[in-house]
Design a protein around this motif. Structure first.
Motif, PDB file in Angstrom:
ATOM      1  N   GLU A 198      -2.131   8.802  -7.344  1.00  0.00           N
ATOM      2  CA  GLU A 198      -3.229   8.263  -6.552  1.00  0.00           C
ATOM      3  C   GLU A 198      -2.678   7.354  -5.461  1.00  0.00           C
ATOM      4  OE1 GLU A 198      -5.845   6.076  -9.105  1.00  0.00           O
ATOM      5  OE2 GLU A 198      -7.019   7.862  -9.585  1.00  0.00           O
ATOM      6  N   GLU A 199      -3.539   7.015  -4.502  1.00  0.00           N
ATOM      7  CA  GLU A 199      -3.185   6.009  -3.518  1.00  0.00           C
ATOM      8  C   GLU A 199      -3.073   4.675  -4.252  1.00  0.00           C
ATOM      9  OE1 GLU A 199      -6.373   6.286  -0.716  1.00  0.00           O
ATOM     10  OE2 GLU A 199      -5.950   8.398  -0.364  1.00  0.00           O
ATOM     11  N   LEU A 247       4.506   7.279   1.044  1.00  0.00           N
ATOM     12  CA  LEU A 247       4.632   6.453   2.236  1.00  0.00           C
ATOM     13  C   LEU A 247       4.289   5.034   1.810  1.00  0.00           C
ATOM     14  CD1 LEU A 247       2.789   8.691   4.859  1.00  0.00           C
ATOM     15  CD2 LEU A 247       5.248   8.472   4.495  1.00  0.00           C
ATOM     16  N   TRP A 248       4.949   4.035   2.416  1.00  0.00           N
ATOM     17  CA  TRP A 248       4.781   2.639   2.010  1.00  0.00           C
ATOM     18  C   TRP A 248       4.444   1.754   3.200  1.00  0.00           C
ATOM     19  CZ3 TRP A 248       4.799   1.036  -2.993  1.00  0.00           C
ATOM     20  CH2 TRP A 248       5.240   1.970  -3.938  1.00  0.00           C
ATOM     21  N   SER A 249       3.598   0.769   2.953  1.00  0.00           N
ATOM     22  CA  SER A 249       3.225  -0.225   3.955  1.00  0.00           C
ATOM     23  C   SER A 249       3.201  -1.597   3.279  1.00  0.00           C
ATOM     24  CB  SER A 249       1.838   0.114   4.516  1.00  0.00           C
ATOM     25  OG  SER A 249       1.404  -0.893   5.398  1.00  0.00           O
ATOM     26  N   LYS A 254       0.860  -1.183   0.000  1.00  0.00           N
ATOM     27  CA  LYS A 254       0.000   0.000   0.000  1.00  0.00           C
ATOM     28  C   LYS A 254       0.898   1.234   0.000  1.00  0.00           C
ATOM     29  CE  LYS A 254      -3.707  -0.057   2.561  1.00  0.00           C
ATOM     30  NZ  LYS A 254      -4.629  -0.003   3.719  1.00  0.00           N
ATOM     31  N   SER A 255       0.475   2.284  -0.727  1.00  0.00           N
ATOM     32  CA  SER A 255       1.274   3.516  -0.749  1.00  0.00           C
ATOM     33  C   SER A 255       0.372   4.736  -0.842  1.00  0.00           C
ATOM     34  CB  SER A 255       2.264   3.503  -1.918  1.00  0.00           C
ATOM     35  OG  SER A 255       1.577   3.560  -3.154  1.00  0.00           O
ATOM     36  N   TYR A 256       0.897   5.846  -0.363  1.00  0.00           N
ATOM     37  CA  TYR A 256       0.179   7.122  -0.361  1.00  0.00           C
ATOM     38  C   TYR A 256       1.117   8.203  -0.898  1.00  0.00           C
ATOM     39  CZ  TYR A 256      -2.297  11.243   1.224  1.00  0.00           C
ATOM     40  OH  TYR A 256      -2.935  12.452   1.263  1.00  0.00           O
TER      41      TYR A 256
END
Length: 196
Positions: free
Chosen positions: A150-151, A67-69, A55-57
């Motif tokens: 985009e996210e 930001l990365w998850s 996931k990233s923002y």
């Protein structure tokens, strides 16, 4: 009297700041990100697990960075334990990149370094090999995110699929990346191929 006049003048600014904070995506603050803006990171799944969700923002105001998850999941017992793990090839910031784990490996981690001169990151996959298992039924996801800035979110569609690598494009105008992840199943028996 002076303090109350100051408070009345500051009230519109406080209300504006409060509404801006509420306008931020909720998951931005609830997510456990592995990095902060414009900082490098090194993420590795626990031994015997593989990467299953990303996931990233994006934020243009934070150096066109993300930001990365990441989330991991134990591999099926039929694969056994990883026999070898390594850091695979690295890309160059601002360039397109395509990477699949060598030696039939699975992605079990990612590291990245931010480069402010390019407003982009370099990437490298941490790969683990399971005996002499081989990939099959491989395919690429659609672009993640669907549109630049985009996210982004990618979750393995079903248990038994693994991330083997990715292909990524970089927009020099928008200063962002789109990813197509390479997903495969793995044989439950040893095979002859060194890198498939």
């Amino acid at each position: 009297m002076m303090k109350s006049a100051f408070a009345l003048r500051a009230l519109p600014l406080l209300l504006l700041l409060a509404s801006a904070a509420r306008a931020q995506p909720n998951y931005l603050h609830e997510e456990e990100w592995v990095n902060t803006w414009r900082q490098g990171f090194n993420f590795q799944c626990p031994h015997g697990e593989a990467l299953v969700a990303i996931k990233s923002y994006f934020s243009e105001n934070e150096g066109s960075d993300r930001l990365w998850s990441f989330e991991c999941q134990p591999t099926p017992s039929s694969l056994g334990e990883p026999t070898e793990c390594w850091w695979d090839d690295i890309n160059r910031a601002g360039m397109e990149w395509s990477s699949t784990c060598t030696s039939n490996g699975l992605v079990a981690g990612i590291q990245s370094q931010y480069f402010p001169a390019v407003l982009d990151r370099e990437w490298q996959f941490y790969c683990c090999r399971y005996s002499r298992r081989c990939p099959y039924s491989c395919w690429k996801t659609t672009d993640v995110p669907e549109y630049y800035r985009e996210e982004g979110e990618m979750v393995i569609p079903s248990y038994g699929y693994f991330i083997r690598g990715a292909q990524t494009t970089f927009s020099g105008v928008l200063r962002d990346r789109q990813w197509k992840y390479i997903l495969c199943r793995m044989t439950e028996f040893d095979c002859q191929f060194e890198n498939f």
